[in-house]
Design a protein around this motif. Sequence first.
Motif, mmCIF file in Angstrom:
data_model
loop_
_atom_site.group_PDB
_atom_site.id
_atom_site.type_symbol
_atom_site.label_atom_id
_atom_site.label_comp_id
_atom_site.label_asym_id
_atom_site.label_seq_id
_atom_site.Cartn_x
_atom_site.Cartn_y
_atom_site.Cartn_z
ATOM 1 N N LEU A 5 0.826 -1.204 0.000
ATOM 2 C CA LEU A 5 0.000 0.000 0.000
ATOM 3 C C LEU A 5 0.855 1.246 0.000
ATOM 4 N N THR A 6 0.533 2.179 -0.856
ATOM 5 C CA THR A 6 1.131 3.505 -0.841
ATOM 6 C C THR A 6 0.124 4.435 -0.188
ATOM 7 N N LEU A 7 0.588 5.409 0.535
ATOM 8 C CA LEU A 7 -0.292 6.326 1.221
ATOM 9 C C LEU A 7 -1.227 7.024 0.257
ATOM 10 N N VAL A 8 -2.428 7.310 0.729
ATOM 11 C CA VAL A 8 -3.399 8.025 -0.090
ATOM 12 C C VAL A 8 -2.845 9.369 -0.534
ATOM 13 N N GLY A 62 4.030 3.523 -8.015
ATOM 14 C CA GLY A 62 3.624 2.932 -6.748
ATOM 15 C C GLY A 62 2.254 2.284 -6.834
ATOM 16 N N SER A 63 1.818 1.668 -5.742
ATOM 17 C CA SER A 63 0.574 0.894 -5.760
ATOM 18 C C SER A 63 -0.665 1.762 -5.983
ATOM 19 N N LYS A 101 -4.660 -3.375 -11.465
ATOM 20 C CA LYS A 101 -5.188 -3.099 -10.126
ATOM 21 C C LYS A 101 -5.099 -4.327 -9.224
ATOM 22 N N LYS A 102 -5.207 -5.512 -9.809
ATOM 23 C CA LYS A 102 -5.195 -6.743 -9.026
ATOM 24 C C LYS A 102 -3.793 -7.344 -8.911
ATOM 25 N N ASP A 103 -2.798 -6.624 -9.363
ATOM 26 C CA ASP A 103 -1.450 -7.173 -9.408
ATOM 27 C C ASP A 103 -0.472 -6.240 -8.689
ATOM 28 N N VAL A 104 0.754 -6.659 -8.597
ATOM 29 C CA VAL A 104 1.848 -5.859 -8.025
ATOM 30 C C VAL A 104 3.085 -6.108 -8.887
ATOM 31 N N TRP A 105 4.105 -5.278 -8.717
ATOM 32 C CA TRP A 105 5.329 -5.487 -9.485
ATOM 33 C C TRP A 105 6.117 -6.685 -8.976
ATOM 34 N N GLY A 150 12.031 3.337 -9.634
ATOM 35 C CA GLY A 150 10.653 3.311 -9.158
ATOM 36 C C GLY A 150 10.613 3.631 -7.685
ATOM 37 N N TYR A 151 9.409 3.940 -7.203
ATOM 38 C CA TYR A 151 9.247 4.286 -5.793
ATOM 39 C C TYR A 151 8.204 3.387 -5.149
ATOM 40 N N SER A 152 8.388 3.122 -3.856
ATOM 41 C CA SER A 152 7.475 2.278 -3.086
ATOM 42 C C SER A 152 7.334 0.924 -3.786
ATOM 43 N N MET A 153 6.128 0.534 -4.189
ATOM 44 C CA MET A 153 5.967 -0.719 -4.909
ATOM 45 C C MET A 153 6.853 -0.753 -6.145
ATOM 46 N N GLY A 154 7.036 0.405 -6.775
ATOM 47 C CA GLY A 154 7.903 0.482 -7.944
ATOM 48 C C GLY A 154 9.372 0.322 -7.604
#
Length: 254
Positions: A5-8, A62-63, A101-105, A150-154
Amino acid sequence: MKLYLTLVITLILGSQFIKAQETSAYTRAIYVTSKDSLPYRLLYPLNYNKHKKYPIVVFLHGSGQRGNDNEAQLIGVPKRLTDSAGRAKYPCFILVPQCSKKDVWVKFPNFPASLETTRLATPSAGLTLTKLDLLIKNLPIDRKRIYVTGYSMGGEGAFDFLSRRPNLFAAAIPICSVSDTAKAGLIYKVPIWAFHGDQDEVNHVKYSRLMITALENHKGKPKYTEYRGVKHNSWTKAYEEPGLFDWLFSQKRR
């Protein structure tokens, strides 16, 4: 707390970036296979000349920017590369895929007990790497100057891409990420400049410290910048770091 999760607030801050982007300059397309599809944007070098060779930068969002609108993933693309001055100074291709949306890196199935990643790349990561291979084949890309950031999830994806294709990338800039430290032996020779905020409340700073230590234990020489008092959005400072892109584009795969 979920790793991915990345912050809102990412979306709020990111909207300021995307409004400033010349999104019309990007080629908009979808890479389609028999099983799946990948929305992506591709920015060509300024004053593109098909007879010249150019580096390519893969940017992983990011996510919070997952989806299929083929727009949100442009949030956070470093302005230093996309404004008029940046495009003139650093002529390059920039590939900006959008994760489903249903996936991640990258997946860490047993996090936090283990930092081990899955044996196979996620669908979105696999499609991105395949599309990158096609671009390298069909465009005048300098095969010795292929970069990922990339950042966070990236940022997690950046480390994972390196471990899956250690002989492809010339350098990487992972920001506020988590990574599989057991893969350090595969990537320690790749120039890496990692960043993290020491007050990160999403991906604890210890995870970057662990990977940097693991790389150094293999005699790697990663660069690492830790920002005091900075939370999860450390990419806003990292992409403005003096000398960052001079460093990146000076790296060449041997």
